[in-house]
Design a protein around this motif. Structure first.
Motif, short mmCIF file in Angstrom:
data_model
loop_
_atom_site.label_atom_id
_atom_site.label_comp_id
_atom_site.label_asym_id
_atom_site.label_seq_id
_atom_site.Cartn_x
_atom_site.Cartn_y
_atom_site.Cartn_z
N ASP A 239 0.84 -1.21 0.00
CA ASP A 239 0.00 0.00 0.00
C ASP A 239 0.87 1.26 0.00
N LEU A 240 1.89 1.29 0.86
CA LEU A 240 2.74 2.47 0.96
C LEU A 240 3.42 2.78 -0.37
N GLU A 241 3.89 1.76 -1.04
CA GLU A 241 4.54 1.97 -2.33
C GLU A 241 3.55 2.55 -3.34
N LEU A 242 2.35 1.98 -3.40
CA LEU A 242 1.32 2.48 -4.33
C LEU A 242 0.86 3.90 -4.00
N LEU A 243 0.91 4.26 -2.72
CA LEU A 243 0.44 5.59 -2.29
C LEU A 243 1.53 6.66 -2.38
N GLY A 244 2.74 6.28 -2.79
CA GLY A 244 3.78 7.26 -3.03
C GLY A 244 4.80 7.47 -1.92
N ALA A 245 4.85 6.57 -0.94
CA ALA A 245 5.86 6.69 0.12
C ALA A 245 7.24 6.51 -0.49
N PRO A 246 8.17 7.43 -0.21
CA PRO A 246 9.51 7.32 -0.78
C PRO A 246 10.36 6.26 -0.10
N GLY A 247 9.96 5.78 1.05
CA GLY A 247 10.69 4.76 1.80
C GLY A 247 10.05 4.62 3.16
N TRP A 248 10.54 3.72 3.98
CA TRP A 248 9.97 3.52 5.30
C TRP A 248 10.97 2.84 6.20
N THR A 249 10.71 2.90 7.48
CA THR A 249 11.48 2.20 8.49
C THR A 249 10.49 1.40 9.32
N ILE A 250 10.84 0.14 9.59
CA ILE A 250 9.96 -0.73 10.38
C ILE A 250 10.73 -1.24 11.58
N SER A 251 10.07 -1.22 12.73
CA SER A 251 10.66 -1.79 13.94
C SER A 251 9.57 -2.51 14.72
N GLU A 252 10.00 -3.44 15.57
CA GLU A 252 9.04 -4.13 16.42
C GLU A 252 8.56 -3.15 17.48
N ALA A 253 7.32 -3.35 17.93
CA ALA A 253 6.74 -2.45 18.93
C ALA A 253 5.97 -3.26 19.97
N ARG A 254 6.08 -2.83 21.20
CA ARG A 254 5.30 -3.43 22.29
C ARG A 254 4.66 -2.29 23.05
N GLY A 255 3.55 -2.56 23.70
CA GLY A 255 2.93 -1.50 24.47
C GLY A 255 1.58 -1.89 25.02
N GLY B 89 -5.51 -3.45 25.49
CA GLY B 89 -4.69 -4.18 26.45
C GLY B 89 -3.22 -4.17 26.08
N VAL B 90 -2.47 -5.09 26.66
CA VAL B 90 -1.03 -5.20 26.42
C VAL B 90 -0.80 -6.01 25.16
N ARG B 91 0.07 -5.50 24.29
CA ARG B 91 0.42 -6.21 23.06
C ARG B 91 1.89 -6.58 23.13
N SER B 92 2.15 -7.86 23.33
CA SER B 92 3.52 -8.36 23.25
C SER B 92 3.42 -9.84 22.95
N SER B 93 4.36 -10.34 22.18
CA SER B 93 4.28 -11.74 21.82
C SER B 93 5.63 -12.23 21.32
N ASP B 94 5.88 -13.50 21.52
CA ASP B 94 7.08 -14.12 20.98
C ASP B 94 6.84 -14.61 19.55
N TRP B 95 5.60 -14.59 19.09
CA TRP B 95 5.28 -15.04 17.74
C TRP B 95 5.39 -13.89 16.77
N ASP B 96 6.02 -14.12 15.62
CA ASP B 96 6.26 -13.06 14.64
C ASP B 96 5.02 -12.30 14.23
N ASN B 97 3.94 -12.97 13.92
CA ASN B 97 2.75 -12.30 13.41
C ASN B 97 1.78 -11.87 14.50
N ASN B 98 2.06 -12.16 15.75
CA ASN B 98 1.16 -11.77 16.82
C ASN B 98 1.57 -10.49 17.53
N GLY B 99 2.74 -9.99 17.24
CA GLY B 99 3.22 -8.76 17.86
C GLY B 99 2.77 -7.53 17.09
N ASN B 100 3.36 -6.43 17.43
CA ASN B 100 3.09 -5.16 16.74
C ASN B 100 4.34 -4.67 16.04
N ILE B 101 4.14 -3.86 15.03
CA ILE B 101 5.24 -3.19 14.36
C ILE B 101 4.96 -1.69 14.33
#
Length: 105
Positions: free
Chosen positions: A29-45, A50-62
């Motif tokens: 989506d970002l590429e199609l919408l014209g984003a020149p680039g991006w940075t991704i990091s894992e996020a917890r909070g 409620g609390v979002r944290s997980s040891d599973w790749d797809n269950n956490g937040n970014i």
């Protein structure tokens, strides 16, 4: 020692914190919408869902950050609100930033 003059240019930082399972779809989506680039990091909070944290790749937040023009940032924000807000845990916010090498953004 010579002091280097720097001239910063104003851009917009859009920050999206969401479920990691959305990563590949959002990057397309970002590429199609014209984003020149991006940075991704894992996020917890903790938030309204409620609390979002997980040891599973797809269950956490970014956290996805894009520096771009205000027009592109608003287009991205409208898109994620229309397509993802109803069904996924997600927040999105804009910040004014000053950048060097403005031709990259």
């Amino acid at each position: 020692m010579n002091e280097t003059q720097t001239t910063a240019t104003r851009r917009t930082l859009i920050t999206i914190v969401c479920e990691a399972i959305l990563e590949s779809k959002l990057l397309k989506d970002l590429e199609l919408l014209g984003a020149p680039g991006w940075t991704i990091s894992e996020a917890r909070g903790r938030g309204s869902r409620g609390v979002r944290s997980s040891d599973w790749d797809n269950n956490g937040n970014i956290r996805i950050e894009v520096v771009c023009s205000r027009r592109v940032a608003e287009k991205i924000m409208g898109h994620v609100q229309a397509h993802y807000y109803a069904d996924f845990a997600m927040i999105c916010f804009l910040s004014d930033v000053e950048v060097l090498r403005s031709d990259k953004f």
